[in-house]
Design a protein around this motif. Sequence first.
Motif, short mmCIF file in Angstrom:
data_model
loop_
_atom_site.label_atom_id
_atom_site.label_comp_id
_atom_site.label_asym_id
_atom_site.label_seq_id
_atom_site.Cartn_x
_atom_site.Cartn_y
_atom_site.Cartn_z
N ALA A 87 0.84 -1.21 0.00
CA ALA A 87 0.00 0.00 0.00
C ALA A 87 0.87 1.25 0.00
N ALA A 88 1.93 1.26 0.79
CA ALA A 88 2.83 2.42 0.84
C ALA A 88 3.54 2.61 -0.50
N PHE A 89 4.00 1.50 -1.09
CA PHE A 89 4.66 1.56 -2.40
C PHE A 89 3.70 2.14 -3.44
N GLU A 90 2.50 1.58 -3.53
CA GLU A 90 1.54 2.02 -4.54
C GLU A 90 1.12 3.47 -4.32
N ARG A 91 0.95 3.87 -3.09
CA ARG A 91 0.55 5.26 -2.78
C ARG A 91 1.63 6.24 -3.28
N GLU A 92 2.89 5.91 -3.05
CA GLU A 92 3.96 6.81 -3.47
C GLU A 92 4.12 6.82 -4.99
N VAL A 93 3.94 5.67 -5.63
CA VAL A 93 4.03 5.61 -7.10
C VAL A 93 2.95 6.48 -7.73
N LEU A 94 1.75 6.45 -7.17
CA LEU A 94 0.65 7.27 -7.70
C LEU A 94 0.98 8.75 -7.71
N ALA A 95 1.85 9.18 -6.82
CA ALA A 95 2.19 10.60 -6.70
C ALA A 95 3.33 11.02 -7.63
N LEU A 96 3.91 10.09 -8.39
CA LEU A 96 5.04 10.41 -9.25
C LEU A 96 4.57 10.70 -10.67
N ARG A 132 14.42 4.02 -6.31
CA ARG A 132 15.12 3.13 -5.37
C ARG A 132 14.66 3.37 -3.93
N ASN A 133 14.19 4.56 -3.63
CA ASN A 133 13.76 4.90 -2.28
C ASN A 133 12.27 4.67 -2.02
N LEU A 134 11.56 4.10 -2.98
CA LEU A 134 10.16 3.77 -2.73
C LEU A 134 10.08 2.70 -1.66
N PRO A 135 9.01 2.69 -0.87
CA PRO A 135 8.90 1.72 0.22
C PRO A 135 9.01 0.27 -0.26
N GLY A 136 9.89 -0.48 0.41
CA GLY A 136 9.99 -1.92 0.19
C GLY A 136 10.83 -2.36 -0.98
N VAL A 137 11.39 -1.43 -1.77
CA VAL A 137 12.13 -1.83 -2.97
C VAL A 137 13.41 -2.57 -2.58
N ARG A 138 13.57 -3.77 -3.15
CA ARG A 138 14.73 -4.62 -2.92
C ARG A 138 15.59 -4.73 -4.17
N GLU A 139 14.95 -4.83 -5.33
CA GLU A 139 15.66 -5.12 -6.57
C GLU A 139 15.07 -4.30 -7.71
N ILE A 140 15.94 -3.84 -8.60
CA ILE A 140 15.51 -3.04 -9.75
C ILE A 140 16.21 -3.56 -11.00
N SER A 141 15.43 -3.67 -12.08
CA SER A 141 15.98 -3.98 -13.40
C SER A 141 15.32 -3.03 -14.39
N THR A 142 16.14 -2.41 -15.24
CA THR A 142 15.61 -1.40 -16.15
C THR A 142 15.89 -1.76 -17.60
N SER A 143 14.90 -1.54 -18.45
CA SER A 143 15.05 -1.68 -19.90
C SER A 143 14.58 -0.37 -20.52
N PHE A 144 15.22 0.01 -21.64
CA PHE A 144 14.84 1.24 -22.31
C PHE A 144 14.19 0.93 -23.65
N SER A 145 13.24 1.75 -24.02
CA SER A 145 12.60 1.65 -25.31
C SER A 145 13.54 2.24 -26.36
N LEU A 146 13.90 1.42 -27.33
CA LEU A 146 14.74 1.90 -28.42
C LEU A 146 13.90 2.48 -29.54
N LYS A 147 12.67 1.93 -29.68
CA LYS A 147 11.76 2.40 -30.71
C LYS A 147 10.34 2.03 -30.28
#
Length: 160
Positions: A87-96, A132-147
């Motif tokens: 709930a804390a994670f989702e609440r903060e994401v909604l504000a971004l 990275r500072n969102l509540p509960g985040v342990r692991e991050i993997s990022t992909s970028f859109s090339l097209k």
Amino acid sequence: MLNTAAALDAVDRSLLDALQKDGRATVGELAERVSLSTSPCWRRVRQLEESGVISGYHAHLDRHRVGYGVLGFVQLGLHNHTADTTAAFEREVLALPQVLSCHNLSGRYDYQIELVAPDLETFAEYLRTRIRNLPGVREISTSFSLKEVKRTVALPVDLA
């Protein structure tokens, strides 16, 4: 009130298709496109809005022309899955505002965020300081859109 897709008839589906193609169409233009008179057309559109089938109207912006050159997909794993943490994670994401979408996933990662930034440097900084500072985040993997091959918010209204 409409509660299910089964309650939508062919005229409703035609109206929905027309509105998705042109949300600025007048009731008169819509009525002509679906072969109704203006009053019944207006009533149907209003019923679709009141039932929540139509949840809103918006302008589609070109992210590049607004200044967002980078689009990334960030998969996140959380430390735990307690109701408080999610709930804390989702609440903060909604504000971004840079987060275009966030989905709770099955599989390896718990969430996927679609994130925009003006450039890679800004994206990386935002990832380090905000995501990275969102509540509960342990692991991050990022992909970028090339097209971007396709982007739409329009749903197919013909279930056949």
